[in-house]
Design an enzyme around this catalytic site. Structure first.
Site: not given
Length: 100
Positions: A6, A8-10, A13
């Site tokens: 995802n 948007r998830c740190s 990433r």
């Protein structure tokens, strides 16, 4: 190797970046857009050695606080609400782990 990702998830990433930095060949599956089937999620749970409620994101609105611990029901609910699936999950052959 595959990463359920995802962007948007740190943490997701960061895990993807580690794979990229280390030159690990992998495919990226944005599981919120390319939702796993019930069979795929069941297979990954088996590789993780976990039950679905053990990898569910409890802070999400779709979290089923009153759903009994029935694997099939939880898998169906998570497929219908993939935001509940903890991420990222890295799958490598017969094994999988959550990169937290």
């Amino acid at each position: 190797m595959e990463i359920w990702h995802n962007p948007r998830c740190s943490k997701s990433r960061a895990a993807k970046q580690r794979l990229d930095d280390e030159g690990v060949e992998h495919t990226e599956r944005r599981y919120l857009d390319d939702v796993p089937t019930a069979a795929e999620l069941d297979e990954v749970l088996t590789k993780l050695g976990k039950q679905p409620w053990e990898i569910a994101r409890t802070g999400e609105a779709a979290y089923p606080a009153t759903l009994e611990h029935d694997r099939a029901k939880w898998i169906a609910h998570m497929v219908a609400n993939p935001i509940l699936i903890e991420r990222p999950i890295v799958i490598d052959g017969d094994t999988a782990h959550i990169e937290r």
